[in-house]
Design an enzyme around this catalytic site. Structure first.
Site, short mmCIF file in Angstrom:
data_model
loop_
_atom_site.label_atom_id
_atom_site.label_comp_id
_atom_site.label_asym_id
_atom_site.label_seq_id
_atom_site.Cartn_x
_atom_site.Cartn_y
_atom_site.Cartn_z
N ARG A 73 -9.56 8.84 -6.37
CA ARG A 73 -8.77 8.41 -7.53
C ARG A 73 -8.42 6.93 -7.47
O ARG A 73 -8.18 6.30 -8.49
CB ARG A 73 -7.54 9.29 -7.72
CG ARG A 73 -7.88 10.53 -8.54
CD ARG A 73 -6.84 11.60 -8.43
NE ARG A 73 -6.96 12.29 -7.16
CZ ARG A 73 -5.95 12.71 -6.42
NH1 ARG A 73 -4.73 12.53 -6.83
NH2 ARG A 73 -6.17 13.33 -5.28
N GLU A 131 -0.45 14.77 3.51
CA GLU A 131 0.64 15.67 3.09
C GLU A 131 0.15 17.11 3.24
O GLU A 131 0.91 18.00 3.57
CB GLU A 131 0.99 15.35 1.63
CG GLU A 131 2.27 15.97 1.15
CD GLU A 131 2.55 15.65 -0.33
OE1 GLU A 131 1.78 14.88 -0.94
OE2 GLU A 131 3.54 16.19 -0.85
P1 AMP Z 1 -0.25 10.28 1.38
O1 AMP Z 1 -1.19 9.97 2.50
O2 AMP Z 1 0.61 11.47 1.69
O3 AMP Z 1 0.53 9.10 0.92
O4 AMP Z 1 -1.12 10.80 0.18
C1 AMP Z 1 -1.75 9.93 -0.63
C2 AMP Z 1 -3.09 10.44 -1.08
O5 AMP Z 1 -3.13 11.83 -1.33
C3 AMP Z 1 -3.43 9.79 -2.36
O6 AMP Z 1 -4.81 9.50 -2.35
C4 AMP Z 1 -3.08 10.81 -3.42
O7 AMP Z 1 -4.03 10.78 -4.44
C5 AMP Z 1 -3.09 12.13 -2.70
N1 AMP Z 1 -1.87 12.92 -2.93
C6 AMP Z 1 -0.93 13.21 -2.01
N2 AMP Z 1 0.05 13.95 -2.51
C7 AMP Z 1 -0.24 14.13 -3.80
C8 AMP Z 1 0.41 14.78 -4.89
N3 AMP Z 1 1.57 15.43 -4.73
N4 AMP Z 1 -0.19 14.75 -6.10
C9 AMP Z 1 -1.36 14.09 -6.27
N5 AMP Z 1 -2.01 13.46 -5.30
C10 AMP Z 1 -1.47 13.47 -4.07
#
Ligand code: AMP
Length: 176
Positions: free
Chosen positions: A61, A98
């Site tokens: 994305r 996550e």
């Molecule tokens: P993080 O490493 O936890 O900051 O997650 C970021 C990445 O995971 C990004 O590329 C987001 O597109 C995706 N992502 C994580 N959590 C979500 C969420 N709740 N909704 C959509 N995309 C998420």
């Protein structure tokens, strides 16, 4: 930039891709080209005078926003991809998400030593992906001066997880 319009265009999908995750679906934003252009313009405006050499975006994305931004700012684009997708010699890093675990890669010759890099992704959640992407760019000699997002889930404290404290963290919309 109409923040209210952006906020209502991002759709919550409950229990995707796993139970108890509220997935922020940005695809409705892509249906509104004025809104989309507003996002690209807002990021371009923020970084116009910051002498950025490369825009690096995180699959997949991040690519949706990263490449149009690179075109708008007239700056070369670098893809950061999931393991096994990039054909030439790569550097890689593994990190926790996550939900789950991941490895990302970058072409070793995509960023030259001390080039200023702006990282783009759609969303800042726990910060693990951004922290990894910054370290990856630094591994090949780049200087990450900022990371920009369409949306930041502030309650997950993603900023705290980002080890590079001098990098600017810019998000258009914050969800508290
Ligand atoms: P993080 O490493 O936890 O900051 O997650 C970021 C990445 O995971 C990004 O590329 C987001 O597109 C995706 N992502 C994580 N959590 C979500 C969420 N709740 N909704 C959509 N995309 C998420």
């Amino acid at each position: 930039m109409d923040i209210q319009k952006l906020s209502s265009a991002i759709r919550d999908i409950h229990d995707f891709p796993v139970k108890d995750i509220i997935f922020k679906d940005i695809t409705p934003v892509l249906q509104d080209i004025n809104l989309f252009n507003g996002i690209i313009d807002a990021i371009a405006e923020e970084f116009r005078d910051k002498k950025i050499n490369k825009i690096a975006a995180i699959e997949s994305r991040g690519f949706i926003f990263g490449m149009p931004l690179a075109v708008k700012m007239d700056i070369p684009f670098v893809p950061i991809r999931k393991k096994g997708k990039l054909p030439a010699e790569t550097a890689f890093i593994s990190y926790d998400l996550e939900y789950g675990q991941a490895t990302i890669e970058i072409h070793k010759d995509a960023v030259k030593k001390d080039e200023k890099v702006l990282i783009i992704d759609d969303l800042l959640a726990t910060g693990g992906t951004t922290d990894a992407a910054i370290k990856l760019v630094e591994q090949i000699g780049g200087d990450v001066i900022a990371a920009a997002f369409v949306l930041e889930l502030t309650f997950l404290n993603g900023r705290e997880k980002i080890g590079n404290k001098s990098a600017e963290i810019f998000s258009i919309l914050k969800v508290y």
